[in-house]
Structures are given as structure tokens and as C-alpha cells.
Scaffold this motif. Sequence first.
Motif, mmCIF file in Angstrom:
data_model
loop_
_atom_site.group_PDB
_atom_site.id
_atom_site.type_symbol
_atom_site.label_atom_id
_atom_site.label_comp_id
_atom_site.label_asym_id
_atom_site.label_seq_id
_atom_site.Cartn_x
_atom_site.Cartn_y
_atom_site.Cartn_z
ATOM 1 N N HIS A 107 0.860 -1.185 0.000
ATOM 2 C CA HIS A 107 0.000 0.000 0.000
ATOM 3 C C HIS A 107 0.894 1.231 0.000
ATOM 4 C CE1 HIS A 107 -3.795 2.161 1.778
ATOM 5 N NE2 HIS A 107 -3.153 2.906 0.894
ATOM 6 N N HIS A 108 0.980 1.856 -1.147
ATOM 7 C CA HIS A 108 1.833 3.045 -1.283
ATOM 8 C C HIS A 108 0.953 4.289 -1.143
ATOM 9 C CE1 HIS A 108 4.868 0.277 -2.675
ATOM 10 N NE2 HIS A 108 4.039 -0.167 -3.615
ATOM 11 N N GLU A 109 1.321 5.161 -0.208
ATOM 12 C CA GLU A 109 0.522 6.366 0.042
ATOM 13 C C GLU A 109 1.281 7.606 -0.379
ATOM 14 O OE1 GLU A 109 -0.222 5.468 4.369
ATOM 15 O OE2 GLU A 109 -2.231 6.146 3.759
ATOM 16 N N ALA A 110 0.544 8.548 -0.973
ATOM 17 C CA ALA A 110 1.156 9.837 -1.307
ATOM 18 C C ALA A 110 1.356 10.624 -0.026
ATOM 19 C CB ALA A 110 0.236 10.598 -2.258
ATOM 20 N N GLU A 111 2.154 11.652 -0.130
ATOM 21 C CA GLU A 111 2.428 12.505 1.028
ATOM 22 C C GLU A 111 1.107 12.949 1.669
ATOM 23 O OE1 GLU A 111 5.208 15.553 -0.188
ATOM 24 O OE2 GLU A 111 4.499 16.714 1.572
ATOM 25 N N GLY A 112 1.082 12.893 2.992
ATOM 26 C CA GLY A 112 -0.132 13.343 3.691
ATOM 27 C C GLY A 112 -1.316 12.430 3.460
ATOM 28 N N GLY A 113 -1.084 11.220 2.906
ATOM 29 C CA GLY A 113 -2.194 10.297 2.683
ATOM 30 C C GLY A 113 -3.154 10.821 1.630
ATOM 31 N N ASP A 114 -2.613 11.574 0.662
ATOM 32 C CA ASP A 114 -3.457 12.222 -0.348
ATOM 33 C C ASP A 114 -4.063 11.238 -1.332
ATOM 34 O OD1 ASP A 114 -2.596 15.540 -1.574
ATOM 35 O OD2 ASP A 114 -3.519 14.831 0.287
ATOM 36 N N TYR A 115 -3.350 10.129 -1.589
ATOM 37 C CA TYR A 115 -3.776 9.189 -2.620
ATOM 38 C C TYR A 115 -3.178 7.822 -2.293
ATOM 39 C CZ TYR A 115 -5.337 7.822 -7.311
ATOM 40 O OH TYR A 115 -5.998 7.229 -8.366
ATOM 41 N N SER A 116 -3.821 6.739 -2.756
ATOM 42 C CA SER A 116 -3.313 5.391 -2.491
ATOM 43 C C SER A 116 -3.111 4.582 -3.754
ATOM 44 C CB SER A 116 -4.307 4.631 -1.595
ATOM 45 O OG SER A 116 -4.205 5.052 -0.253
ATOM 46 N N LEU A 117 -1.984 3.903 -3.810
ATOM 47 C CA LEU A 117 -1.704 2.941 -4.876
ATOM 48 C C LEU A 117 -1.561 1.600 -4.161
ATOM 49 C CD1 LEU A 117 -1.259 3.036 -7.941
ATOM 50 C CD2 LEU A 117 1.193 3.276 -7.502
ATOM 51 N N VAL A 118 -2.518 0.727 -4.419
ATOM 52 C CA VAL A 118 -2.591 -0.528 -3.667
ATOM 53 C C VAL A 118 -2.296 -1.701 -4.592
ATOM 54 C CG1 VAL A 118 -4.115 -1.995 -2.296
ATOM 55 C CG2 VAL A 118 -4.347 0.494 -2.169
ATOM 56 N N VAL A 119 -1.470 -2.616 -4.127
ATOM 57 C CA VAL A 119 -1.254 -3.875 -4.827
ATOM 58 C C VAL A 119 -1.978 -4.936 -4.012
ATOM 59 C CG1 VAL A 119 0.418 -5.548 -5.709
ATOM 60 C CG2 VAL A 119 1.014 -3.102 -5.613
ATOM 61 N N ALA A 120 -2.807 -5.744 -4.675
ATOM 62 C CA ALA A 120 -3.594 -6.730 -3.928
ATOM 63 C C ALA A 120 -3.503 -8.104 -4.577
ATOM 64 C CB ALA A 120 -5.059 -6.290 -3.868
ATOM 65 N N GLY A 121 -3.666 -9.120 -3.724
ATOM 66 C CA GLY A 121 -3.693 -10.499 -4.204
ATOM 67 C C GLY A 121 -4.925 -11.182 -3.631
ATOM 68 N N ARG A 122 -5.145 -12.426 -4.049
ATOM 69 C CA ARG A 122 -6.304 -13.164 -3.532
ATOM 70 C C ARG A 122 -6.066 -13.478 -2.061
ATOM 71 N NH1 ARG A 122 -9.911 -15.834 -7.206
ATOM 72 N NH2 ARG A 122 -10.412 -17.209 -5.425
ATOM 73 N N ALA A 123 -7.076 -13.254 -1.242
ATOM 74 C CA ALA A 123 -6.942 -13.493 0.209
ATOM 75 C C ALA A 123 -6.794 -14.980 0.488
ATOM 76 C CB ALA A 123 -8.178 -12.929 0.918
ATOM 77 N N ASP A 124 -7.308 -15.822 -0.432
ATOM 78 C CA ASP A 124 -7.244 -17.283 -0.179
ATOM 79 C C ASP A 124 -5.971 -17.914 -0.731
ATOM 80 O OD1 ASP A 124 -9.605 -18.141 -2.885
ATOM 81 O OD2 ASP A 124 -7.627 -17.154 -2.858
ATOM 82 N N ALA A 125 -5.072 -17.066 -1.256
ATOM 83 C CA ALA A 125 -3.798 -17.617 -1.776
ATOM 84 C C ALA A 125 -2.923 -17.991 -0.583
ATOM 85 C CB ALA A 125 -3.108 -16.570 -2.643
ATOM 86 N N ASP A 126 -2.460 -19.219 -0.472
ATOM 87 C CA ASP A 126 -1.618 -19.530 0.705
ATOM 88 C C ASP A 126 -0.173 -19.129 0.385
ATOM 89 O OD1 ASP A 126 -2.004 -23.008 -0.276
ATOM 90 O OD2 ASP A 126 -1.005 -21.279 -1.210
ATOM 91 N N GLY A 127 0.490 -18.758 1.478
ATOM 92 C CA GLY A 127 1.926 -18.454 1.370
ATOM 93 C C GLY A 127 2.202 -17.132 0.675
#
Length: 334
Positions: free
Chosen positions: A314-334
Motif C-alpha cells: 500500500h503506497h501512500e502519497a504525502e499526507g495520505g493524499d492518494y493510495s496505490l494498492v497492490v492486492a492479491g487473492r486473500a485465499d492464496a496460501d503463502g
Amino acid sequence: MRVSGQTDRLASSVVTPDRAVATLTDDVRAGLLSRPRWLPAKYFYDDHGSELFEAICATPEYYPSRAEEALLAAHVGSIVEAASPDHMLELGSGSSRKTRHLLAACDRLGRHPVYWPFDVSAQMMLDAGADLVGRYPWLSVHALIGDYTGGLGRLPLPHSGRRLIVFLGGTLGNFEPAAAIAMLREIAALMRADDRLLLGLDRVKDRGRLEAAYDDAEGVTAAFNRNVLTVINRELDADFPVADYRHRAVFDTEHERIEMRLAAGHDHSVRLGALDTFIDMAAGEEIVTEFSHKFTPASIERLLAAAGLVATAHHEAEGGDYSLVVAGRADADG
Ligand code: AVJ
């Protein structure tokens, strides 16, 4: 389907939607003949609307695209390394302006994914694609022509290979919460354990900055907003007095979203020729033209979890202005 400018590394295909996508006539009948009156934001983007949106991104008040681009430039290396994609599918790719950061990082890191832009505008994708395959001799681009809100179940993506699904620009913010979860669930259904989603989301912040970003002093956003009436006049033989409508952008704290509206200046009737009907607008009566939801770290987490996804970065811009999120499947093990 062959469109001009195609080479052996630049292809395109039309995507058949999983479900019927409402037409402009359907949406105008549903939206303008009900109360409150509303119109889907996707109709802003005719050629003139797309130009106006590019101009909005250049206004000092509209920070989201600059914030997202800065985050991309700063973190694209770690994002590509972690995702290590063989295929990069981008929803609503537009002119692929931001994707260049990802492809440049792929080039630097020796990753050579196939790029699958998915958008309604065929020529825009192929013009951008032609430039990209010219820039990267290893790159193949396969443009997917269609409306991604019609479903992701029939994409010609190969079964093998790691996928990075790219959904930038804060566009998910246009979806109401239930629709946003449904959209993310469709994306999650395209993902296996090693696949990743790259998502750009604008953040909740003080009302003044938010409302200014959607009501710039130059009036570009106001023109962008009114443009949807021009689209309806042209496409549905209507006679909205476009200049009579006042632009409004209000931050709704309860739903954490910007609401863009158009308010009638005077009582008047509008002929909707293609619908063989008319509507009576009263002075001050509004048409809701766009929701732009804003997020917090907690609401992002809830949204992802509701779709069976989890943030891996979860990459946040200065002051929490914007979010760049990388996500994967929650059911992926490991
Ligand atoms: C392209 C949908 C992300 O909601 O911020 C810009 C569109 N509307 N100014 C947004 C928009 C008004 C933009 N998105």
C-alpha cells in the motif's frame, strides 16, 4: 477485427459482454425520468469530454492524477518485481499514459509481459499501442475493445502465465459500494495465487481541497460536467439549454464521496426526441452526474476483503493524499 496500424505485435479483438450493457437511451430513460434525476458518468467521455478530462488533470486544483503518477514513478520497480507479470490487463486504459511507467520498469527489469488494454475507444488504444510497440521491441499489445462493466468472463487471456491487472485513475471511485465490490470480485475471479491487482484510489481529505478539485477556478470541470447534456442533445435529439445549467460539486461526508450535479437555472421543458417524451425541469432542480468515492486505509481494506482480496503493498502519497494498492487473492496460501 483489423483496425489501421496493426502489425504482428499489435492486435485487437472485440470483447463480448457477459451481460447486456445498458445503452444511452436505457440510462437516460432510467435516470432522467426518475427522482432524483441522475446520469451515469461514463457518458462524459465523448471526444470533447475526453479532451476536457485531460485539461482537468492539468488544473492546479485536480491533484489525483499527479499524485497517482508520482506514486507510480516512485514504486513501479518494486510493483513489477513483486508481480513479475507475463500478462498485464488494464481496465479503462484510455491513452495508456500511466502504463508507460509500468512498461518502462518492465523493460528495465527484463520482464516482457503482453499488454492487454481494455477500453471502449478502439482507435485510442491502437494509436497508443502502435507507439508502445515502436518503443519496446519485445512488447506485444492486444487491445480489447468493449465496456469492462459488461463483465470480464470472456477475455481471450491465455490460461498460463502470471497476470497483473491494472485499474488506475481512481475510476473505481465512480462505482457505488456494492458495484465496486462486484467489480473487484470479477477481477479477483481472473486472478490465481500469484496474480496481482494494481489499484489507484483517491483518499478522503478536507472538504475544501476535495470540492476545489471538482470545481476548478478556470471552469474546466464545469464544462466537462455540462458536456453530458451536449452528448444527450446530439445523440438523443434533445434540447437541453446547456448554458442554463449550473455546475455543483459537493462532498457528502456520510457516503465519503464527491457528488457532481447540474442545477437548472430556470423552469423549462426538455424534449427527449429519441425517447418520444419530455421532462419538466424546475429552477434549481438537479441532475446527479457523477459520484467520486474517496477512501481511507480502513475502507480500502474493507472493500478488498469484501471481494476476497488483500493488500500486499500500500503506497501512500504525502499526507495520505492518494493510495496505490497492490492486492492479491486473500485465499492464496503463502
Ligand atoms: C476519471 C473518474 C477518476 O472521479 O476524479 C474528474 C473524473 N470527474 N473531475 C474522478 C472526474 C471530475 C475522475 N475519474
